[in-house]
Design a protein around this motif. Structure first.
Motif, PDB file in Angstrom:
ATOM      1  N   ILE A 156       0.848  -1.199   0.000  1.00 35.13           N
ATOM      2  CA  ILE A 156       0.000   0.000   0.000  1.00 35.13           C
ATOM      3  C   ILE A 156       0.878   1.242   0.000  1.00 35.13           C
ATOM      4  O   ILE A 156       0.679   2.165  -0.796  1.00 35.13           O
ATOM      5  N   ASN A 157       1.861   1.252   0.871  1.00 34.36           N
ATOM      6  CA  ASN A 157       2.763   2.399   0.941  1.00 34.36           C
ATOM      7  C   ASN A 157       3.543   2.563  -0.364  1.00 34.36           C
ATOM      8  O   ASN A 157       3.692   3.671  -0.886  1.00 34.36           O
ATOM      9  N   LEU A 158       4.040   1.458  -0.918  1.00 33.70           N
ATOM     10  CA  LEU A 158       4.820   1.516  -2.160  1.00 33.70           C
ATOM     11  C   LEU A 158       3.990   2.098  -3.303  1.00 33.70           C
ATOM     12  O   LEU A 158       4.450   2.996  -4.024  1.00 33.70           O
ATOM     13  N   VAL A 159       2.775   1.604  -3.461  1.00 31.46           N
ATOM     14  CA  VAL A 159       1.927   2.068  -4.562  1.00 31.46           C
ATOM     15  C   VAL A 159       1.523   3.529  -4.372  1.00 31.46           C
ATOM     16  O   VAL A 159       1.523   4.319  -5.329  1.00 31.46           O
ATOM     17  N   MET A 160       1.191   3.921  -3.147  1.00 31.94           N
ATOM     18  CA  MET A 160       0.808   5.315  -2.911  1.00 31.94           C
ATOM     19  C   MET A 160       1.971   6.261  -3.233  1.00 31.94           C
ATOM     20  O   MET A 160       1.776   7.322  -3.827  1.00 31.94           O
ATOM     21  N   GLN A 161       3.185   5.886  -2.842  1.00 30.00           N
ATOM     22  CA  GLN A 161       4.350   6.736  -3.126  1.00 30.00           C
ATOM     23  C   GLN A 161       4.583   6.835  -4.624  1.00 30.00           C
ATOM     24  O   GLN A 161       4.984   7.885  -5.139  1.00 30.00           O
TER      25      GLN A 161
ATOM     26  N   LEU B 146       2.748   4.851 -14.633  1.00 27.23           N
ATOM     27  CA  LEU B 146       2.616   4.488 -13.223  1.00 27.23           C
ATOM     28  C   LEU B 146       3.290   3.140 -12.956  1.00 27.23           C
ATOM     29  O   LEU B 146       3.952   2.957 -11.921  1.00 27.23           O
ATOM     30  N   MET B 147       3.147   2.208 -13.863  1.00 27.92           N
ATOM     31  CA  MET B 147       3.781   0.904 -13.709  1.00 27.92           C
ATOM     32  C   MET B 147       5.306   1.040 -13.656  1.00 27.92           C
ATOM     33  O   MET B 147       5.975   0.332 -12.906  1.00 27.92           O
ATOM     34  N   GLU B 148       5.837   1.976 -14.428  1.00 21.79           N
ATOM     35  CA  GLU B 148       7.280   2.243 -14.351  1.00 21.79           C
ATOM     36  C   GLU B 148       7.646   2.771 -12.971  1.00 21.79           C
ATOM     37  O   GLU B 148       8.689   2.418 -12.404  1.00 21.79           O
ATOM     38  N   GLY B 149       6.776   3.629 -12.422  1.00 23.05           N
ATOM     39  CA  GLY B 149       7.008   4.159 -11.080  1.00 23.05           C
ATOM     40  C   GLY B 149       6.986   3.072 -10.024  1.00 23.05           C
ATOM     41  O   GLY B 149       7.814   3.052  -9.100  1.00 23.05           O
ATOM     42  N   ILE B 150       6.026   2.146 -10.135  1.00 20.25           N
ATOM     43  CA  ILE B 150       5.951   1.026  -9.199  1.00 20.25           C
ATOM     44  C   ILE B 150       7.211   0.168  -9.314  1.00 20.25           C
ATOM     45  O   ILE B 150       7.771  -0.297  -8.309  1.00 20.25           O
ATOM     46  N   ASN B 151       7.682   0.004 -10.541  1.00 21.50           N
ATOM     47  CA  ASN B 151       8.896  -0.788 -10.750  1.00 21.50           C
ATOM     48  C   ASN B 151      10.107  -0.117 -10.106  1.00 21.50           C
ATOM     49  O   ASN B 151      10.954  -0.778  -9.492  1.00 21.50           O
ATOM     50  N   VAL B 152      10.203   1.216 -10.225  1.00 28.76           N
ATOM     51  CA  VAL B 152      11.292   1.957  -9.590  1.00 28.76           C
ATOM     52  C   VAL B 152      11.250   1.774  -8.076  1.00 28.76           C
ATOM     53  O   VAL B 152      12.275   1.495  -7.431  1.00 28.76           O
ATOM     54  N   MET B 153      10.053   1.935  -7.496  1.00 26.00           N
ATOM     55  CA  MET B 153       9.917   1.774  -6.054  1.00 26.00           C
ATOM     56  C   MET B 153      10.283   0.353  -5.619  1.00 26.00           C
ATOM     57  O   MET B 153      10.917   0.139  -4.586  1.00 26.00           O
ATOM     58  N   SER B 154       9.879  -0.622  -6.415  1.00 27.24           N
ATOM     59  CA  SER B 154      10.193  -2.008  -6.106  1.00 27.24           C
ATOM     60  C   SER B 154      11.695  -2.253  -6.156  1.00 27.24           C
ATOM     61  O   SER B 154      12.266  -2.918  -5.287  1.00 27.24           O
ATOM     62  N   ASN B 155      12.356  -1.712  -7.168  1.00 30.68           N
ATOM     63  CA  ASN B 155      13.806  -1.878  -7.288  1.00 30.68           C
ATOM     64  C   ASN B 155      14.543  -1.220  -6.125  1.00 30.68           C
ATOM     65  O   ASN B 155      15.567  -1.738  -5.645  1.00 30.68           O
ATOM     66  N   MET B 156      14.036  -0.089  -5.649  1.00 31.99           N
ATOM     67  CA  MET B 156      14.707   0.643  -4.576  1.00 31.99           C
ATOM     68  C   MET B 156      14.778  -0.168  -3.287  1.00 31.99           C
ATOM     69  O   MET B 156      15.747  -0.060  -2.533  1.00 31.99           O
ATOM     70  N   ARG B 157      13.734  -0.976  -3.029  1.00 28.32           N
ATOM     71  CA  ARG B 157      13.795  -1.767  -1.786  1.00 28.32           C
ATOM     72  C   ARG B 157      14.366  -3.172  -2.042  1.00 28.32           C
ATOM     73  O   ARG B 157      14.310  -4.048  -1.186  1.00 28.32           O
TER      74      ARG B 157
ATOM     75  N   GLY C 118       2.884 -10.598   0.929  1.00 26.01           N
ATOM     76  CA  GLY C 118       1.708 -10.122   0.211  1.00 26.01           C
ATOM     77  C   GLY C 118       2.088  -9.852  -1.228  1.00 26.01           C
ATOM     78  O   GLY C 118       3.247 -10.034  -1.633  1.00 26.01           O
ATOM     79  N   TRP C 119       1.111  -9.402  -2.023  1.00 23.72           N
ATOM     80  CA  TRP C 119       1.413  -9.110  -3.429  1.00 23.72           C
ATOM     81  C   TRP C 119       0.386  -8.141  -4.011  1.00 23.72           C
ATOM     82  O   TRP C 119      -0.696  -7.936  -3.444  1.00 23.72           O
ATOM     83  N   ILE C 120       0.770  -7.546  -5.116  1.00 18.50           N
ATOM     84  CA  ILE C 120      -0.188  -6.796  -5.930  1.00 18.50           C
ATOM     85  C   ILE C 120      -0.213  -7.420  -7.319  1.00 18.50           C
ATOM     86  O   ILE C 120       0.794  -7.932  -7.809  1.00 18.50           O
ATOM     87  N   SER C 121      -1.390  -7.375  -7.942  1.00 18.88           N
ATOM     88  CA  SER C 121      -1.572  -7.806  -9.321  1.00 18.88           C
ATOM     89  C   SER C 121      -2.166  -6.640 -10.108  1.00 18.88           C
ATOM     90  O   SER C 121      -3.228  -6.119  -9.740  1.00 18.88           O
ATOM     91  N   ILE C 122      -1.473  -6.233 -11.143  1.00 14.39           N
ATOM     92  CA  ILE C 122      -1.933  -5.131 -11.991  1.00 14.39           C
ATOM     93  C   ILE C 122      -2.675  -5.745 -13.173  1.00 14.39           C
ATOM     94  O   ILE C 122      -2.154  -6.640 -13.855  1.00 14.39           O
ATOM     95  N   SER C 123      -3.900  -5.279 -13.416  1.00 13.99           N
ATOM     96  CA  SER C 123      -4.730  -5.921 -14.436  1.00 13.99           C
ATOM     97  C   SER C 123      -5.545  -4.907 -15.212  1.00 13.99           C
ATOM     98  O   SER C 123      -5.543  -3.708 -14.912  1.00 13.99           O
TER      99      SER C 123
END
Length: 493
Positions: free
Chosen positions: A197-202, A353-364, A339-344
């Motif tokens: 939730i925090n990752l996606v909101m950021q 936005l998906m690129e942004g989520i990927n950046v946040m995911s890579n950062m952690r 947990g997980w998220i599924s983008i559909s």
């Protein structure tokens, strides 16, 4: 003047002289190796209670004054420490102002008070947090064995999205749920849904964006929206309609700044389950106003009464949807954090936005790899959770017991939850005159040693509501509800 009043006046004066807020004083006490709870300090500042001798000494030391002065038995003296600080101010480190409107009262001041009471040897009946393990719910043996056998293989980082085996199993689970157009690259694992939730909101929110969030809600949603610089706009869920979203209210809250709508289905704290027709209407609202759908479905396997959970993403292939799910509740492994998220749906609408989520995911770097390693086993094998929610199952039996027991208490009304393990009763305002939810919570704790979470903790503005977790065994629930009934027999605000 009473001693309580003198002490609270001197306490406030010393804090003001030092330029300390309550949170600063708590941090100062903590830095000295002692413990001071938020509710505890609030009671002192308001003059409701006096500290014991050991805490009086701690406060005096932290404030640089004498215990006698705090108690009013000597006149203020020039304190060398204070004057030194006035001449050369000591730098103090305060929390970020970004946290000024962020709260998470499920673990709030009353829990601090409960922990303090426990340290004094007082037994507390805790009905406040949905954590299955302390109440005897066990992880399936095959899941534990699978993790143990793979620990040596999971010492390093995984792909930032997650292990192949985990994401493959999640993709297949989404297919069974009818969630369209989900590929391996559209799935991200996280340290529980809370992390995601925090990752996606950021990744998603620009300053000033408005996100529709249910009221009552799981408070992390509101907190993460706020922390990311957005504004959580709460649409009402209707108690008279078994806590389903008020769609007219939802529509009325939409502005040109609205970017997304959050649904929590099954709902925490009410236990409501949203039927297909309601989900279709929410999808239509999102369609009309071009909104992202964010669906928190962590309790989708804890559904009772022969009902079926429907994922809203399965009804919205033309919309950009992010579905949040995990194993913490269904497999009783809250502490393992998976947990997980599924983008559909129509992913063209959210490529950036998906690129942004990927950046946040890579950062952690990645989420908990040992926990990822058991996703395939957990989702593909026998679903032990089913035995908990059928007639005779423990969760269902405890739900039925709590619901019937609450209905027997004079002045209490309640909607029967259909899923999860929470119930959200209401106290009759004409009988109890509740105006301060947090005071009710604290009074119940101090009088009867029972800890609940007030409605305010779930961004519900009407006083007199509270959440009970019905995970404890029936005997404990019975004891707690007996105490609640005794308390409500005399309590009024």
């Amino acid at each position: 003047m009473e001693l309580n009043s003198i002490f609270s006046e001197r306490l406030r004066e010393a804090m003001e002289q030092q330029g300390l807020k309550q949170v600063d004083l708590i941090q100062e006490v903590t830095s000295r190796g002692d413990r001071l709870g938020k509710s505890q300090l609030s009671q002192y500042v308001s003059g409701k209670t006096m500290p014991r001798a050991d805490m009086l000494a701690v406060l005096a030391g932290a404030l640089g004054v004498s215990e006698e002065w705090l108690l009013g038995s000597e006149k203020p003296t020039e304190n060398k420490t204070v004057h030194h600080r006035e001449a050369i101010p000591m730098r103090r480190f305060k929390k970020s102002t970004k946290l000024d409107h962020v709260s998470y009262d499920v673990r709030g001041p009353a829990l601090d008070e409960a922990m303090r009471m426990e340290e004094d040897g007082i037994h507390i009946l805790k009905l406040n947090i949905g954590n299955p393990a302390p109440f005897g719910f066990r992880t399936p043996d095959e899941v534990v064995q699978d993790m143990a056998s793979q620990l040596r293989k999971t010492e390093g980082y995984s792909d930032s999205r997650g292990l192949f085996s985990a994401r493959k199993a999640i993709m297949q689970y989404d297919q069974l749920k009818g969630i369209p157009n989900v590929t391996m690259n559209d799935i991200y694992t996280g340290n529980g849904v809370s992390d995601l939730i925090n990752l996606v909101m950021q990744a998603m929110i620009e300053t000033g964006d408005e996100i529709l969030v249910p009221s009552p809600d799981y408070p992390l949603w509101t907190a993460c929206v706020t922390l990311a610089g957005g504004k959580a706009v709460h649409y009402l869920c209707d108690e008279q309609a078994e806590w389903l979203p008020d769609l007219d209210d939802m529509r009325s809250k939409i502005t040109s700044n609205t970017k997304a709508v959050v649904i929590i289905n099954p709902n925490n704290p009410t236990g409501a389950l949203y039927p297909r027709e309601v989900l279709e209407e929410i999808a239509q609202i999102a369609r009309e106003h071009q909104l992202i759908i964010l669906s928190d479905e962590i309790y989708d396997r804890l559904v009772m009464d022969d009902l079926e959970h429907v994922s809203i993403a399965s009804l919205a292939p033309d919309l950009f949807c992010i579905t949040f799910n995990g194993l913490s509740k269904s497999h009783m492994i809250a502490g393992w954090r998976i947990g997980w998220i599924s983008i559909s749906g129509n992913k063209r609408l959210g490529r950036d936005l998906m690129e942004g989520i990927n950046v946040m995911s890579n950062m952690r770097l990645c989420s908990n790899v040992p926990a990822q390693s058991i996703v395939q086993t957990a989702l593909g094998g026998h679903q032990s959770v089913k035995g908990y929610v059928v007639p005779g199952g423990r969760v269902r039996n405890q739900r039925d017991f709590v619901y019937e027991r609450l209905r027997q208490i004079d002045g209490v009304s309640v909607v029967k939850p259909k899923a999860a393990f929470y119930i959200f009763p209401r106290l009759d305002p004409n009988k109890f005159h509740i105006t301060d939810d947090e005071q009710f919570q604290l009074d119940l704790l101090q009088d009867k040693r029972v800890l609940i979470v007030p409605g305010k903790g779930f961004n519900w503005s009407t006083p007199g509501y509270f959440r009970i977790v019905y995970l404890p065994r029936r005997a404990i629930l019975g004891e707690a509800l007996d105490k609640l009934e005794e308390f409500l027999g005399y309590y009024r605000q």
